[in-house]
Motif scaffolding. Structure first.
Motif, short mmCIF file in Angstrom:
data_model
loop_
_atom_site.label_atom_id
_atom_site.label_comp_id
_atom_site.label_asym_id
_atom_site.label_seq_id
_atom_site.Cartn_x
_atom_site.Cartn_y
_atom_site.Cartn_z
N VAL A 249 -1.35 -6.83 0.03
CA VAL A 249 -1.97 -7.45 1.19
C VAL A 249 -2.05 -8.89 0.67
N LEU A 250 -1.64 -9.78 1.47
CA LEU A 250 -1.93 -11.43 1.32
C LEU A 250 -3.18 -11.76 1.79
N PRO A 251 -4.23 -11.63 1.27
CA PRO A 251 -5.42 -12.10 2.16
C PRO A 251 -5.52 -13.51 2.60
N ILE A 252 -6.14 -13.85 3.93
CA ILE A 252 -6.14 -15.16 4.31
C ILE A 252 -6.78 -16.08 3.50
N GLN B 151 20.72 -19.92 -2.09
CA GLN B 151 19.95 -19.50 -0.90
C GLN B 151 19.14 -18.29 -0.99
N VAL B 152 19.76 -17.37 -1.57
CA VAL B 152 18.99 -16.12 -2.12
C VAL B 152 18.02 -16.58 -2.95
N ALA B 153 18.44 -17.32 -4.16
CA ALA B 153 17.50 -17.40 -5.17
C ALA B 153 16.06 -18.21 -4.48
N GLY B 154 16.32 -19.06 -3.75
CA GLY B 154 15.39 -19.86 -3.12
C GLY B 154 14.30 -18.88 -2.50
N TYR B 155 15.09 -18.10 -1.55
CA TYR B 155 13.87 -17.01 -0.94
C TYR B 155 13.19 -15.92 -2.07
N ARG B 156 14.04 -15.55 -2.94
CA ARG B 156 13.56 -14.66 -4.09
C ARG B 156 12.32 -15.55 -4.59
N GLN B 157 12.66 -16.82 -4.88
CA GLN B 157 11.52 -17.28 -5.58
C GLN B 157 10.36 -17.48 -4.88
N ALA B 158 10.31 -17.62 -3.40
CA ALA B 158 9.39 -17.65 -2.47
C ALA B 158 8.67 -16.39 -2.25
N PHE B 159 9.46 -15.32 -2.27
CA PHE B 159 9.03 -14.00 -2.24
C PHE B 159 8.05 -13.54 -3.41
N ASP B 160 8.58 -13.67 -4.54
CA ASP B 160 8.12 -13.50 -6.02
C ASP B 160 6.56 -14.31 -5.94
N HIS B 161 6.50 -15.60 -5.66
CA HIS B 161 5.35 -16.35 -5.63
C HIS B 161 4.17 -15.73 -4.56
N VAL B 162 4.72 -15.41 -3.46
CA VAL B 162 3.95 -14.96 -2.37
C VAL B 162 3.40 -13.56 -3.01
N ALA B 163 4.06 -12.72 -3.51
CA ALA B 163 3.94 -11.48 -4.10
C ALA B 163 2.64 -11.68 -5.30
N MET B 164 2.88 -12.80 -5.89
CA MET B 164 2.00 -13.04 -6.93
C MET B 164 0.45 -13.48 -6.36
N ASP B 165 0.67 -14.02 -5.24
CA ASP B 165 -0.68 -14.45 -4.48
C ASP B 165 -1.36 -13.32 -3.67
N ALA B 166 -0.73 -12.22 -3.53
CA ALA B 166 -1.06 -11.22 -2.75
C ALA B 166 -2.04 -10.38 -3.86
N LEU B 167 -2.93 -9.42 -3.14
CA LEU B 167 -3.46 -8.41 -3.92
C LEU B 167 -2.79 -7.35 -4.64
N SER B 168 -3.24 -7.04 -5.64
CA SER B 168 -2.39 -5.72 -6.48
C SER B 168 -2.31 -4.57 -5.67
N LYS B 169 -1.33 -3.71 -6.02
CA LYS B 169 -1.23 -2.48 -5.26
C LYS B 169 -2.66 -1.78 -4.97
N ALA B 170 -3.35 -1.65 -5.97
CA ALA B 170 -4.61 -0.75 -5.91
C ALA B 170 -5.45 -1.48 -5.09
N GLU B 171 -5.54 -3.03 -5.44
CA GLU B 171 -6.57 -3.89 -4.55
C GLU B 171 -6.05 -3.86 -2.96
N SER B 172 -4.83 -3.59 -2.63
CA SER B 172 -4.53 -3.60 -1.45
C SER B 172 -4.90 -2.20 -0.74
N ILE B 173 -4.83 -1.23 -1.35
CA ILE B 173 -5.09 0.32 -0.95
C ILE B 173 -6.64 -0.01 -0.28
#
Length: 278
Positions: A203-206, A248-270
């Motif tokens: 989960v990516l919190p507000i 293009q794929v590399a750019g979106y992959r970088q964006a995804f990896d960074h937004v995933a880092m900003d999100a809660l961990s798997k355990a925190e998300s549950i």
């Protein structure tokens, strides 16, 4: 092993171009050598038509492809590309060929800021989304729900892909107006995240603030076979957009990896999800 005719067609298209270029032919020179009309080869190389075995043999003969193993591999791709996927019977409610690409993916990475990812939706949530689109009859909504349920069987297979989903808190907040739907859908997210080790829901919190994916939703599909390059899929109201250029794929992959880092961990998300329906 999961195989998709959509992915096989894409691989065949790439192979046709590669054979022609390796033989030193332009499209126009090749079609003149073959005595074909100006559009026939273009249609094959763009994926708009699927060549039969006779046409593939003519192409390989013209391009000087003599290795028996390679010839048989190309012919096999031709046969596989003509097969029908289970999703073909739902073509009336599917805007594009995305499910065909998803069907053979080894890793599915998705960020969704507005809705729950399709592979993780409950039937009631899927129906609510379809009704909100304002373009569907009751019969079409039933078929949309049916195809989504069939599509989700992918996650329960022995060779299931790895699903990495980042869901914005905003998508969860939109459920607040319907407490029953919220409890069902969020409960399903919790159950899936805890039951399947191939699924990671974060989960990516507000309060994460501005992040790398403010441009919107995305899906990145990666494949086990290096012959099948990764694809970025961007959903639209009509037909989706596919990006395949490595940059293009590399750019979106970088964006995804960074937004995933900003999100809660798997355990925190549950834990976050559990608190949301307490």
């Amino acid at each position: 092993m999961r195989q998709s005719p959509t992915v096989r067609k894409r691989r065949l298209v790439a192979e046709l171009k590669h054979m022609r270029e390796a033989a030193g032919y332009t499209v126009d020179a090749a079609r003149r050598e073959l005595g074909w009309s100006s559009g026939r080869l273009n249609h094959m190389e763009s994926g708009r038509s699927r060549p039969d075995s006779s046409a593939l043999r003519d192409l390989m003969n013209t391009y000087g492809v003599t290795d028996p193993a390679r010839r048989e591999a190309v012919l096999a791709l031709g046969r596989q590309s003509k097969e029908r996927g289970w999703w073909d019977v739902y073509a009336d409610v599917l805007p594009d060929t995305y499910i065909g690409f998803e069907a053979e993916a080894a890793v599915i990475s998705t960020y969704q800021p507005i809705v729950i990812p399709g592979l993780l939706q409950t039937p009631d949530y899927t129906a609510a989304i379809a009704r909100a689109a304002l373009l569907r009859t009751s019969v079409e909504i039933e078929r949309i729900v049916a195809v989504r349920k069939e599509r989700q069987k992918l996650l329960a297979r022995d060779d299931a892909p790895e699903l990495r989903a980042v869901v914005d808190e905003a998508a969860l907040l939109r459920l607040c107006r319907d407490p029953l739907l919220a409890r069902q859908q969020i409960g399903h997210l919790i159950e899936t995240a805890e039951a399947l080790n191939t699924v990671t829901i974060r989960v990516l919190p507000i309060d994460a603030g501005i992040h790398s994916a403010t441009f919107g939703a995305m899906v990145i599909l990666d494949y086990a076979d290096p012959l099948d390059p990764s694809i970025v899929y961007l959903e639209t109201r009509a037909e989706g957009l596919y990006l395949e250029e490595p940059r293009q794929v590399a750019g979106y992959r970088q964006a995804f990896d960074h937004v995933a880092m900003d999100a809660l961990s798997k355990a925190e998300s549950i834990e976050f999800l559990k608190k949301a329906i307490e």
